[in-house]
Design a protein around this motif. Sequence first.
Motif, PDB file in Angstrom:
ATOM      1  N   ARG A   1      13.394 -61.253 -53.610  1.00  0.00           N
ATOM      2  CA  ARG A   1      13.787 -62.438 -54.396  1.00  0.00           C
ATOM      3  C   ARG A   1      13.943 -63.655 -53.493  1.00  0.00           C
ATOM      4  O   ARG A   1      13.483 -64.753 -53.809  1.00  0.00           O
ATOM      5  N   ARG A   2      14.577 -63.464 -52.346  1.00  0.00           N
ATOM      6  CA  ARG A   2      14.748 -64.612 -51.429  1.00  0.00           C
ATOM      7  C   ARG A   2      13.395 -65.111 -50.964  1.00  0.00           C
ATOM      8  O   ARG A   2      13.153 -66.310 -50.865  1.00  0.00           O
TER       9      ARG A   2
ATOM     10  N   GLU B   1      25.645 -54.012 -42.914  1.00  0.00           N
ATOM     11  CA  GLU B   1      26.644 -54.803 -43.647  1.00  0.00           C
ATOM     12  C   GLU B   1      27.945 -54.007 -43.743  1.00  0.00           C
ATOM     13  O   GLU B   1      28.266 -53.435 -44.772  1.00  0.00           O
TER      14      GLU B   1
ATOM     15  N   VAL C   1      22.693 -66.636 -57.952  1.00  0.00           N
ATOM     16  CA  VAL C   1      22.960 -65.269 -58.415  1.00  0.00           C
ATOM     17  C   VAL C   1      21.796 -64.367 -58.004  1.00  0.00           C
ATOM     18  O   VAL C   1      21.977 -63.236 -57.565  1.00  0.00           O
ATOM     19  N   VAL C   2      20.607 -64.897 -58.117  1.00  0.00           N
ATOM     20  CA  VAL C   2      19.404 -64.106 -57.807  1.00  0.00           C
ATOM     21  C   VAL C   2      19.318 -63.797 -56.305  1.00  0.00           C
ATOM     22  O   VAL C   2      18.654 -62.854 -55.889  1.00  0.00           O
TER      23      VAL C   2
ATOM     24  N   ILE D   1      20.075 -60.521 -62.647  1.00  0.00           N
ATOM     25  CA  ILE D   1      20.156 -61.490 -63.756  1.00  0.00           C
ATOM     26  C   ILE D   1      18.768 -61.984 -64.172  1.00  0.00           C
ATOM     27  O   ILE D   1      18.554 -62.381 -65.320  1.00  0.00           O
ATOM     28  N   GLN D   2      17.814 -61.914 -63.234  1.00  0.00           N
ATOM     29  CA  GLN D   2      16.478 -62.455 -63.491  1.00  0.00           C
ATOM     30  C   GLN D   2      15.612 -61.514 -64.307  1.00  0.00           C
ATOM     31  O   GLN D   2      14.529 -61.889 -64.732  1.00  0.00           O
TER      32      GLN D   2
ATOM     33  N   LYS E   1      25.733 -53.913 -53.038  1.00  0.00           N
ATOM     34  CA  LYS E   1      24.731 -53.129 -53.780  1.00  0.00           C
ATOM     35  C   LYS E   1      25.284 -51.731 -54.021  1.00  0.00           C
ATOM     36  O   LYS E   1      25.902 -51.151 -53.122  1.00  0.00           O
TER      37      LYS E   1
ATOM     38  N   THR F   1      24.389 -61.914 -50.514  1.00  0.00           N
ATOM     39  CA  THR F   1      24.910 -62.149 -51.864  1.00  0.00           C
ATOM     40  C   THR F   1      25.908 -61.050 -52.217  1.00  0.00           C
ATOM     41  O   THR F   1      25.621 -59.861 -52.028  1.00  0.00           O
TER      42      THR F   1
ATOM     43  N   LYS G   1      23.434 -61.377 -39.864  1.00  0.00           N
ATOM     44  CA  LYS G   1      22.054 -60.958 -40.162  1.00  0.00           C
ATOM     45  C   LYS G   1      21.073 -61.858 -39.392  1.00  0.00           C
ATOM     46  O   LYS G   1      20.128 -61.391 -38.768  1.00  0.00           O
TER      47      LYS G   1
ATOM     48  N   SER H   1      15.544 -61.505 -43.969  1.00  0.00           N
ATOM     49  CA  SER H   1      15.964 -60.801 -45.177  1.00  0.00           C
ATOM     50  C   SER H   1      14.819 -59.983 -45.758  1.00  0.00           C
ATOM     51  O   SER H   1      13.673 -60.429 -45.795  1.00  0.00           O
ATOM     52  N   ALA H   2      15.187 -58.805 -46.227  1.00  0.00           N
ATOM     53  CA  ALA H   2      14.184 -57.952 -46.874  1.00  0.00           C
ATOM     54  C   ALA H   2      14.129 -58.218 -48.367  1.00  0.00           C
ATOM     55  O   ALA H   2      13.306 -57.628 -49.067  1.00  0.00           O
ATOM     56  N   SER H   3      14.995 -59.098 -48.852  1.00  0.00           N
ATOM     57  CA  SER H   3      15.068 -59.307 -50.296  1.00  0.00           C
ATOM     58  C   SER H   3      13.809 -60.013 -50.813  1.00  0.00           C
ATOM     59  O   SER H   3      13.529 -61.161 -50.447  1.00  0.00           O
TER      60      SER H   3
HETATM   61  O1  LIG Z   1      21.223 -61.052 -60.222  1.00  0.00           O
HETATM   62  C1  LIG Z   1      20.907 -60.628 -59.090  1.00  0.00           C
HETATM   63  N1  LIG Z   1      21.821 -60.433 -58.131  1.00  0.00           N
HETATM   64  C2  LIG Z   1      21.488 -59.994 -56.896  1.00  0.00           C
HETATM   65  C3  LIG Z   1      20.182 -59.729 -56.580  1.00  0.00           C
HETATM   66  C4  LIG Z   1      19.741 -59.207 -55.228  1.00  0.00           C
HETATM   67  O2  LIG Z   1      20.779 -58.496 -54.634  1.00  0.00           O
HETATM   68  C5  LIG Z   1      20.572 -58.406 -53.244  1.00  0.00           C
HETATM   69  C6  LIG Z   1      21.881 -58.656 -52.540  1.00  0.00           C
HETATM   70  O3  LIG Z   1      21.920 -57.931 -51.356  1.00  0.00           O
HETATM   71  P1  LIG Z   1      21.961 -58.599 -49.929  1.00  0.00           P
HETATM   72  O4  LIG Z   1      22.456 -59.971 -49.979  1.00  0.00           O
HETATM   73  O5  LIG Z   1      22.670 -57.653 -49.029  1.00  0.00           O
HETATM   74  O6  LIG Z   1      20.430 -58.669 -49.523  1.00  0.00           O
HETATM   75  P2  LIG Z   1      19.390 -57.500 -49.334  1.00  0.00           P
HETATM   76  O7  LIG Z   1      18.541 -57.349 -50.538  1.00  0.00           O
HETATM   77  O8  LIG Z   1      20.032 -56.263 -48.808  1.00  0.00           O
HETATM   78  O9  LIG Z   1      18.443 -58.095 -48.221  1.00  0.00           O
HETATM   79  P3  LIG Z   1      18.847 -58.524 -46.730  1.00  0.00           P
HETATM   80  O10 LIG Z   1      17.736 -58.003 -45.878  1.00  0.00           O
HETATM   81  O11 LIG Z   1      18.900 -60.021 -46.746  1.00  0.00           O
HETATM   82  O12 LIG Z   1      20.160 -57.918 -46.358  1.00  0.00           O
HETATM   83  C7  LIG Z   1      19.548 -59.473 -52.917  1.00  0.00           C
HETATM   84  O13 LIG Z   1      18.302 -58.883 -52.614  1.00  0.00           O
HETATM   85  C8  LIG Z   1      19.445 -60.275 -54.206  1.00  0.00           C
HETATM   86  O14 LIG Z   1      18.173 -60.847 -54.365  1.00  0.00           O
HETATM   87  C9  LIG Z   1      19.208 -59.930 -57.586  1.00  0.00           C
HETATM   88  O15 LIG Z   1      17.996 -59.712 -57.365  1.00  0.00           O
HETATM   89  N2  LIG Z   1      19.611 -60.398 -58.802  1.00  0.00           N
END
Ligand SMILES: O=c1[nH]cc([C@@H]2O[C@H](COP(=O)(O)OP(=O)(O)OP(=O)(O)O)[C@@H](O)[C@H]2O)c(=O)[nH]1
Length: 621
Positions: free
Chosen positions: A23-24, A44, A206-207, A188-189, A110, A99, A65, A19-21
């Motif tokens: 937050r994760r 996606e 949610v995050v 939300i964060q 997104k 998410t 993924k 994942s590039a997120s």
């Molecule tokens: O309140 C919040 N809700 C969601 C998020 C961030 O939203 C994205 C969701 O996108 P996805 O699951 O497709 O993930 P990507 O960012 O595209 O990364 P991948 O490489 O895993 O596809 C996610 O980053 C949540 O953290 C948020 O920050 N707050």
Amino acid sequence: MVLCPVIGKLQHKRVVLASASPRRQEILSNAGLRFEVVPSRFKEKLHKASFATPYAYAVETAKQKALEVAGRMHQARAPASASSWKDLRAPDVVIGADTIVAVGAMILEKPVDKQDAYRMLSRLNGKEHSVFTGVAIVHCCSKDGRLDTEVSEFYEETTVKFSELSEELLWEYINSGEPMDKAGGYGIQALGGMLVEYVHGDFLNVVGFPLNHFCKELARLYYPPRPEDLRRVRHDSIPAVDTFENLSDSEAAGADPGQSAKGGRGGEQADGDRSQAPRALDAALNRADSRPRFPTGLLELMDGFKASKVLFTACKLKLFDVLKDQGPLQAVDVARKLSTCAGRTEQLLDVCAALGLLEKTRRGYSNTEVATLHLVSDGEHSLQGVAEYNDAHVWGVFTRLGLAVREGSEQTRGALGAMEEERLSQSRELTLQFMRAKHSLSKLTAHHVATAFDLSRFASACDLGGCTGILARELAQEYPRLQVTVFDLPEVTELSGGFQRGGRQTERIRFVPGDFFKDSLPEADLYVLSRILQDWPDDKLHKLLSRISSSCKPGGGLLVAEAAAEEEGASQSPRLRTLSAGQPRSPDEHRRLLQRHGFQDVRVARAGDLLCVVLGTRAAP
Ligand SMILES: O=c1[nH]cc([C@@H]2O[C@H](COP(=O)(O)OP(=O)(O)OP(=O)(O)O)[C@@H](O)[C@H]2O)c(=O)[nH]1
């Protein structure tokens, strides 16, 4: 809170977050997980209408993924000749997540632009919606070059209610730029938290990552319910890590993360299946904890000798050889082939699997990549000889450690691995075992040692304590003019023939029996000491170096390869400090040692991960 054992289950695995997120990444690293990040390239674009529920879509996307990354990494593995160990290892576990926001049956991902963000936020305005994160944990193993995967998947739902928001506020928020990379168009964060009236459920879900459910899933995968837990639910701790002696036959069965993961969606499983293992975790999570941190590292240290013994036993039984030729095999079949007790064999197999040496799937047990590479006895990179020697000899030496420490330096030498001295008085079989161990270790490092410096100016070399001639062979191969002498004790040179494979360069290698403390050293332009010095205390070491110095002509060289100790002042690895009669030295200490014995222009280089190599030139006396 006592969470380490669950996350710690992944500690020795190569874990990849697909994942590039950011937050994760933050959520998981805050939880103490060690992982690499390889963002997934999976687009996606699954057909949403073909999924019965929004969460099924999120779970499938998460799975795709993770599988994309697992497949890509499996294909991209470097060939066996790669110099970095890391490159050789495919991931053990790949984690994917997705998410989404759901308003009824509608799925919001997104936003693609500001208008899209506005549309999304308008839909959420003043209402409740669900946030689903689908998670896939993919266990990977490679069998005959193929990638095998076991997927465990689940989802978590959190309900979020937005306040009634004015158009102005919505646009102000959109113009902040925050919505663009977030599911449903809000974070939300951060600023998005101001839009939210209430949250029911896991906030981190949610995050972007449902950490709590993830830990429960790990507990379910790695701590399957034991019969006694089913009878007597313990509320006071996370289940103990199974040790060999407390596993009964029935308990050992079903400890397969892959198998228990079968059937997939955590969220869709029957209660009876899910309830027991996470229960202890729940108890631990919910307990107001005033006790000290769980001493996981310490307990692992206390059990470390058992892990070594399991490895030695498996090697001795030739378990990895059997599985290489005939795996995957069920425990009973392994027992039949090894002529061992079926129940105990299964326990051994399970512990080997827990140690990352074997893979366990429904088809049975098979070697992991590291076992195929290093624990099969006839493998090019086999370390079987090291395991056998440690079991047959070093194990016993260490049982006398207490006595040695109590009674002084002579015993300490005897007990702390003065292997050269000890093996003199031992049997031919032990000498052979020692040679096999040294042979395997030298194979790992010989090329690095031979190429750490350009040695082409030397016409002859003498490898003192060169044992089976592995380094000599590498030197001869690398430098086509070089004549190499292997100088070692008579009982070693006598047996070294059994380790020769022939080859063109062998005619430039000769074996000369002798004791480098007593006999005259063969003439050579370059003397080589590979992993010799640290086995000897200072008096012997200086004696050896001064003998070399006297034999070496001005302009000749001395090449020393030793375990790489830290730079001076840095804290030393306890392993290095205690395992030998001598001591590991820093590069600077080696430099001074050689200078003290008449060598100048002393240069230092690293040879692979393990060794530091030092080359000095004999000054004119
Ligand atoms: O309140 C919040 N809700 C969601 C998020 C961030 O939203 C994205 C969701 O996108 P996805 O699951 O497709 O993930 P990507 O960012 O595209 O990364 P991948 O490489 O895993 O596809 C996610 O980053 C949540 O953290 C948020 O920050 N707050």
